[in-house]
Scaffold this motif. Structure first.
Motif, PDB file in Angstrom:
ATOM      1  N   ILE A 284       0.711  -1.271  -0.037  1.00 17.60           N
ATOM      2  CA  ILE A 284       0.155  -0.122  -0.040  1.00 17.60           C
ATOM      3  C   ILE A 284       0.784   1.299  -0.093  1.00 17.60           C
ATOM      4  O   ILE A 284       0.581   2.147  -0.807  1.00 17.60           O
ATOM      5  CB  ILE A 284      -0.855   0.149   1.297  1.00 17.60           C
ATOM      6  N   GLY A 285       1.954   1.126   0.626  1.00 17.56           N
ATOM      7  CA  GLY A 285       3.121   2.359   0.634  1.00 17.56           C
ATOM      8  C   GLY A 285       4.043   2.311   1.749  1.00 17.56           C
ATOM      9  O   GLY A 285       3.840   1.402   2.793  1.00 17.56           O
ATOM     10  N   ALA A 286       4.932   2.900   1.879  1.00 19.21           N
ATOM     11  CA  ALA A 286       6.008   3.166   2.837  1.00 19.21           C
ATOM     12  C   ALA A 286       5.721   4.460   3.699  1.00 19.21           C
ATOM     13  O   ALA A 286       5.114   5.455   3.137  1.00 19.21           O
ATOM     14  CB  ALA A 286       7.181   3.275   2.379  1.00 19.21           C
ATOM     15  N   PHE A 287       5.959   4.283   5.009  1.00 14.09           N
ATOM     16  CA  PHE A 287       5.590   5.349   5.972  1.00 14.09           C
ATOM     17  C   PHE A 287       6.574   5.771   6.754  1.00 14.09           C
ATOM     18  O   PHE A 287       6.769   7.203   6.929  1.00 14.09           O
ATOM     19  CB  PHE A 287       4.708   4.674   6.881  1.00 14.09           C
ATOM     20  N   TYR A 288       7.482   5.324   7.088  1.00 13.64           N
ATOM     21  CA  TYR A 288       8.720   5.840   7.866  1.00 13.64           C
ATOM     22  C   TYR A 288      10.026   4.851   7.808  1.00 13.64           C
ATOM     23  O   TYR A 288       9.634   3.586   7.911  1.00 13.64           O
ATOM     24  CB  TYR A 288       8.273   6.293   9.618  1.00 13.64           C
ATOM     25  N   PRO A 289      11.171   5.378   8.183  1.00 15.23           N
ATOM     26  CA  PRO A 289      12.296   4.726   7.908  1.00 15.23           C
ATOM     27  C   PRO A 289      12.739   3.988   9.477  1.00 15.23           C
ATOM     28  O   PRO A 289      12.603   4.787  10.454  1.00 15.23           O
ATOM     29  CB  PRO A 289      13.603   5.352   7.482  1.00 15.23           C
ATOM     30  N   THR A 290      13.048   2.688   9.512  1.00 18.65           N
ATOM     31  CA  THR A 290      13.804   2.207  10.801  1.00 18.65           C
ATOM     32  C   THR A 290      15.308   1.886  10.465  1.00 18.65           C
ATOM     33  O   THR A 290      15.703   1.307   9.458  1.00 18.65           O
ATOM     34  CB  THR A 290      13.264   0.652  10.931  1.00 18.65           C
TER      35      THR A 290
END
Length: 326
Positions: free
Chosen positions: A107-113
């Motif tokens: 669906i999509g990417a949200f934040y980086p780890t």
């Protein structure tokens, strides 16, 4: 004519029933004490507040297992995962060796780890090469974890596979973040790899009494990891002073937290789920500021490997509408 009409009505009824079932579905997250779980409950609240048809139940899970569960689509239809694990899943590599997950889309990417490669400041380890030279004791996570895969791939890119590490005296054990942090604090292990945003709470606790330092990934190694197509973001740093022993920005690799969905979920449902999250990103930033600060539809699209192929058509429609694909 009546037979054709009946068939048409039956197909329409089946499609409507499928869409209705998709509105009411289970979403798989992380453990209740993970960073994903409160974000999942926030997403479900947003969906149910904004979309009358939606009824979403959040269940506990884990990064690798979430992809498998969403791929089957039996008990859950959406869930959180790491972008790097998603790439492994669709290509049948890493923890999914020989088992490509063919029914999962993003669906999509949200934040980086950001992957923190941590040592105590008073240890002899100042670089990744020191880990090999001095034969460190390491807990990179549990087998198949995204942190364990990051550790393994970093050292493979340096020319050290499992056999070479063992010959150099590097001892790799496995365990969760809490166990690894405790063992490093007590001097049982030397190195741990953990994901943070940007820092890791367990390592911050150690840092209160024993200075924590991070090992950086050199530029040439970052380039190699990028070229391998693992799905890592390779141009990010853990900001300086995230720990008392780390005064400068530390280059590392990052895995974006993404949402995955079964590819058979109705396009219109996925479109509305996608649109509703991005149109309520201010609420996410207010309630989950360290994660919400990263929310941007352009990253949501662009941080997915081969986005036009791997993003669900319903979500892709939204990104095209808002110009995120340009």
């Amino acid at each position: 004519m009546s037979i054709l009409l009946s068939t048409s009505l039956l197909v329409t009824a089946c499609n409507n029933e499928a869409a209705e079932n998709d509105w009411q579905h289970a979403h798989i997250s992380g453990p209740t004490d993970s960073g994903w779980y409160p974000l999942s409950t926030l997403f479900s609240d947003i969906w149910m507040d904004e979309l009358e048809e939606v009824d979403v139940t959040v269940v506990e899970g884990g990064a690798i297992g979430n992809i498998r569960e969403v791929n089957t689509g039996v008990d859950v239809q959406t869930g959180f995962a790491f972008a790097s694990d998603f790439v492994d899943g669709i290509e049948g590599e890493g923890a999914f060796e020989g088992e490509p997950q063919e029914n999962v889309k993003a669906i999509g990417a949200f934040y980086p780890t950001l992957w923190n490669i941590a040592v105590l400041e008073d240890s002899p380890y100042d670089s990744l090469e020191d880990v090999v030279e001095y034969g460190a004791d390491v807990i990179p996570g549990n087998p198949g974890d995204a942190s364990e895969a990051a550790f393994r791939r970093i050292f493979e890119a340096m020319g050290y596979g499992e056999e070479e590490l063992e010959e150099a005296g590097v001892s790799v054990d496995y365990g969760g973040y809490g166990d690894a942090a405790n063992q490093m604090r007590d001097g049982i292990i030397d190195v741990t790899v953990q994901g943070g945003g940007p820092d890791v709470p367990g390592l911050t606790e150690i840092d209160a009494t024993q200075s924590v330092e991070l090992l950086s990934i050199p530029d040439d190694l970052l380039e190699t990891l990028s070229d391998e197509g693992y799905g890592y973001t390779t141009d990010m740093t853990v900001p300086g002073d995230s720990y008392s022993g780390q005064t400068e920005d530390t280059p590392t690799i990052a895995s974006w937290a993404i949402m995955v969905v079964n590819e058979d979920m109705d396009d219109d449902v996925v479109y509305e789920l996608t649109k509703t999250i991005w149109e309520n990103s201010d609420r996410v930033e207010e309630e989950q500021p360290t994660r919400g600060m990263w929310f941007d539809p352009e990253d949501g699209y662009g941080e997915i490997e081969n986005p036009d192929e791997n993003i669900h058509p319903g979500a892709l429609k939204y990104y095209e509408e808002v110009g995120a694909t340009d």
